[in-house]
Design an enzyme around this catalytic site. Structure first.
Site, mmCIF file in Angstrom:
data_model
loop_
_atom_site.group_PDB
_atom_site.id
_atom_site.type_symbol
_atom_site.label_atom_id
_atom_site.label_comp_id
_atom_site.label_asym_id
_atom_site.label_seq_id
_atom_site.Cartn_x
_atom_site.Cartn_y
_atom_site.Cartn_z
ATOM 1 C CB SER A 128 52.055 26.149 41.917
ATOM 2 O OG SER A 128 51.815 26.896 40.727
ATOM 3 C CE LYS A 183 54.082 28.229 44.027
ATOM 4 N NZ LYS A 183 53.611 29.377 44.672
ATOM 5 C CG HIS A 186 56.531 26.705 40.159
ATOM 6 N ND1 HIS A 186 55.748 27.834 40.312
ATOM 7 C CD2 HIS A 186 55.813 25.864 39.378
ATOM 8 C CE1 HIS A 186 54.609 27.673 39.660
ATOM 9 N NE2 HIS A 186 54.622 26.485 39.086
ATOM 10 C CG ASN A 187 56.165 31.257 42.346
ATOM 11 O OD1 ASN A 187 55.730 30.137 42.113
ATOM 12 N ND2 ASN A 187 55.553 32.087 43.163
ATOM 13 C CD GLU A 190 53.893 31.799 37.802
ATOM 14 O OE1 GLU A 190 53.766 30.751 38.480
ATOM 15 O OE2 GLU A 190 53.371 32.876 38.135
HETATM 16 N N1 LIG Z 1 46.645 33.844 45.199
HETATM 17 C C1 LIG Z 1 47.370 32.948 44.565
HETATM 18 O O1 LIG Z 1 47.209 32.687 43.355
HETATM 19 C C2 LIG Z 1 48.426 32.179 45.313
HETATM 20 C C3 LIG Z 1 49.025 31.077 44.699
HETATM 21 C C4 LIG Z 1 49.949 30.318 45.401
HETATM 22 C C5 LIG Z 1 50.278 30.672 46.694
HETATM 23 N N2 LIG Z 1 49.702 31.762 47.278
HETATM 24 C C6 LIG Z 1 50.093 32.074 48.655
HETATM 25 O O2 LIG Z 1 49.074 31.623 49.539
HETATM 26 C C7 LIG Z 1 49.003 32.473 50.692
HETATM 27 C C8 LIG Z 1 47.587 33.012 50.817
HETATM 28 O O3 LIG Z 1 47.308 33.742 49.647
HETATM 29 P P1 LIG Z 1 45.844 34.272 49.281
HETATM 30 O O4 LIG Z 1 45.940 34.761 47.878
HETATM 31 O O5 LIG Z 1 44.821 33.262 49.629
HETATM 32 O O6 LIG Z 1 45.746 35.527 50.275
HETATM 33 P P2 LIG Z 1 44.488 36.444 50.620
HETATM 34 O O7 LIG Z 1 43.381 36.212 49.654
HETATM 35 O O8 LIG Z 1 45.022 37.805 50.802
HETATM 36 O O9 LIG Z 1 44.017 35.866 52.041
HETATM 37 C C9 LIG Z 1 44.812 35.925 53.149
HETATM 38 C C10 LIG Z 1 44.084 35.268 54.335
HETATM 39 O O10 LIG Z 1 44.973 35.325 55.428
HETATM 40 C C11 LIG Z 1 44.330 35.975 56.521
HETATM 41 N N3 LIG Z 1 45.288 36.811 57.217
HETATM 42 C C12 LIG Z 1 45.947 37.885 56.722
HETATM 43 N N4 LIG Z 1 46.769 38.391 57.678
HETATM 44 C C13 LIG Z 1 46.594 37.612 58.770
HETATM 45 C C14 LIG Z 1 47.146 37.642 60.069
HETATM 46 N N5 LIG Z 1 48.056 38.562 60.411
HETATM 47 N N6 LIG Z 1 46.731 36.712 60.947
HETATM 48 C C15 LIG Z 1 45.804 35.795 60.615
HETATM 49 N N7 LIG Z 1 45.242 35.721 59.406
HETATM 50 C C16 LIG Z 1 45.641 36.620 58.492
HETATM 51 C C17 LIG Z 1 43.230 36.816 55.933
HETATM 52 O O11 LIG Z 1 42.233 36.954 56.923
HETATM 53 P P3 LIG Z 1 41.233 38.220 56.979
HETATM 54 O O12 LIG Z 1 39.998 37.763 56.244
HETATM 55 O O13 LIG Z 1 41.000 38.418 58.417
HETATM 56 O O14 LIG Z 1 41.932 39.375 56.319
HETATM 57 C C18 LIG Z 1 42.797 35.975 54.731
HETATM 58 O O15 LIG Z 1 41.850 35.022 55.092
HETATM 59 C C19 LIG Z 1 50.074 33.548 50.473
HETATM 60 O O16 LIG Z 1 51.269 33.161 51.085
HETATM 61 C C20 LIG Z 1 50.241 33.556 48.965
HETATM 62 O O17 LIG Z 1 51.497 34.050 48.558
HETATM 63 C C21 LIG Z 1 48.776 32.505 46.621
#
Ligand SMILES: NC(=O)c1ccc[n+]([C@@H]2O[C@H](COP(=O)([O-])OP(=O)(O)OC[C@H]3O[C@@H](n4cnc5c(N)ncnc54)[C@H](OP(=O)(O)O)[C@@H]3O)[C@@H](O)[C@H]2O)c1
Length: 473
Positions: A128, A183, A186-187, A190
């Site tokens: 987080s 986690k 936690h959300n 939030e």
């Molecule tokens: N954003 C936040 O604030 C936050 C906070 C805590 C946790 N999270 C969690 O962290 C994770 C990632 O979040 P993010 O915000 O970084 O997501 P994101 O910006 O949408 O990025 C997703 C990444 O995963 C890749 N991807 C998507 N589908 C795929 C597939 N089928 N096979 C292989 N690679 C794939 C994408 O590659 P491409 O470039 O090829 O599309 C991209 O690099 C999620 O589970 C999210 O819930 C996010």
């Protein structure tokens, strides 16, 4: 030569930041992204001796020190399963695969079982803090076997945020799905905290007529007191930012439809399935759904009289009362979240330390707040045991002082027709849980009358049914 300490797969918002954070701590990180162009651009900008990429998984796996450590930062669901399937063919016994996305804990348990059969260790790891947290230090919640924790601990303790005493905001939460579960809750918390803050904003706006910059001043003052938290801190720029297109504040032009990605909903569904009581988290999820009914709300607002403001305290007195009400409401909300975790731990056979969970939320994560240090110390006084938060002496003292303000604020909300369901349910939970008698006897009487559902008695053991007669009607 196997040069890399860890691999990170998925260079989205979180993945890029986390990879840079790990590399900055002098661990060699090899990255991979489905779309290679993104990895190339990322390495062009940030690559160095500690940070590089590979265009395919086979090449990536070859370059890792054994046992290999691979972090997945891809969206929850099928992308995680697809990546596991591709990697499982390339990994060896004792390698460690870490899912650092927001996966549902049940999926984590299933994946753990699957990989165990192949001798591969799996870690379900909640992270987080958003993009900034991932880069500068998130709160990290890993769930895995104790010996796997030992292997990943050196990296995680270096990249995590710091708590109030400078210790890393990471702990071995528990086994299999425990990290992702904590986690998820936690959300959920939030959601509830943000909803209570939104209700405070609404009361200051529509009952007291404060402008966004004036509310920013109130929240800024709260942030210098015991409500000090990341969410109050960021409220100030969110409320005081001027609009780029029109005269006025941006906040007044942001459409009142709140988004959600699902972890709040998962928390509520899980609580319902377990019979846990988390009304404030549930109301926060419902409030976001209610906000989406914009068209209906506009039509109905013309048919019903809404806001009313009468019998008001002075603005200064109300601002003080609201601060106390929020403090009591937030304690109630944390009590609900921890009770859900307690119930889940019992049912899933996880051994959790509540003091540690509160401690790792002190820094890095979105709900980081001074209140969490207070809750951490409260649980620490019970050696981290999962007691009800309301049982702890210091919490009781705080509630005795601040709960009357919560009653007043909830009553003002009702009198003024301002919907403040999160605060109202925080109040209802507090007084429900601290009532030795609730009206469930009446429910049981009705159930027995219309459905012969039986009831227990308060004065003797047994299951009873009364042959109610229509003559009783
Ligand atoms: N954003 C936040 O604030 C936050 C906070 C805590 C946790 N999270 C969690 O962290 C994770 C990632 O979040 P993010 O915000 O970084 O997501 P994101 O910006 O949408 O990025 C997703 C990444 O995963 C890749 N991807 C998507 N589908 C795929 C597939 N089928 N096979 C292989 N690679 C794939 C994408 O590659 P491409 O470039 O090829 O599309 C991209 O690099 C999620 O589970 C999210 O819930 C996010």
């Amino acid at each position: 030569m196997k040069r890399y300490d860890v691999a990170l797969i998925g260079l989205g918002v979180m993945g890029q930041s986390l990879a840079r954070n790990i590399a900055s701590q002098k661990f060699r990180v090899l990255t991979y992204n489905r779309t290679t162009k993104k990895a190339v651009q990322f390495i062009e900008e940030y690559g160095n001796d500690y940070l590089d990429y590979k265009a395919n998984l086979k090449a990536l796996v070859k370059e890792l020190k054994t046992p290999r450590k691979i972090i997945l930062m891809v969206p929850a669901g099928k992308p995680v399963d697809d990546m596991i399937q591709s990697l499982a063919k390339l990994l060896s016994k004792n390698d460690i695969l870490i899912d650092a996305g927001n996966s549902l804990f049940k999926e984590t348990i299933r994946r753990n079982e699957l990989l165990k059969k192949k001798g591969i260790h799996f870690v379900g790891m909640g992270v987080s803090g958003g993009e900034e947290g991932a880069l500068r230090g998130p709160s990290i919640m890993p769930g895995c076997d104790a010996k796997v924790w030992k292997s990943i601990r050196p990296i995680l303790t270096k990249i995590a945020a710091k708590d109030f005493k400078g210790k890393p905001c990471v702990t071995h939460v528990g086994t299999d799905g425990a990290g992702h579960y904590v986690k998820m809750v936690h959300n959920g918390i939030e959601y509830a905290v943000m909803q209570m803050m939104a209700e405070a904003y609404e009361m200051l706006k529509s009952i007291y007529g404060l402008k966004p910059n004036e509310i920013a001043n109130v929240f800024s003052k709260y942030n210098r007191g015991r409500l000090k938290s990341y969410l109050f801190e960021i409220s100030v720029p969110v409320l005081s930012r001027k609009d780029d297109f029109k005269k006025g504040y941006l906040i007044d032009f942001i459409l009142d439809k709140a988004g959600q990605k699902g972890t709040g909903r998962w928390t509520v569904i899980d609580a319902l399935e377990r019979g846990a009581v988390i009304p404030t988290i549930a109301e926060a999820v419902f409030a976001r759904s209610l906000s989406s009914n914009k068209t209906e709300r506009i039509v109905l607002s013309k048919l019903y009289k809404t806001r009313e403001s009468k019998n008001l305290l002075s603005r200064k007195a109300f601002v003080k009362q609201l601060e106390s009400a929020l403090y009591a409401g937030m304690i109630s909300c944390y009590a609900q979240g921890f009770e859900l975790i307690r119930l889940a731990a019992e049912q899933q056979n996880w051994k959790l330390n509540f003091a540690e969970i509160a401690r790792i939320w002190e820094g890095g994560c979105i709900i980081r707040a001074d209140l969490l240090n207070f809750i951490h110390k409260a649980f620490a006084s019970k050696r981290g045991k999962p007691v009800h938060l309301f049982m702890i002496g210091d919490i009781k003292k705080a509630l005795q002082k601040d709960a009357p303000a919560l009653s007043e604020v909830v009553s003002l909300g009702a009198r003024s027709n301002v919907p403040i369901a999160a605060m109202a349910t925080a109040h209802a939970y507090l007084y429900g849980m601290t009532s030795s008698v609730v009206p469930a006897n009446f429910i049981q009487g009705l159930r027995d009358f219309f459905g012969a559902h039986t009831y227990e008695r308060a004065d003797k053991k047994g299951i009873f049914h009364t042959p109610w007669s229509n003559l009783d009607l």
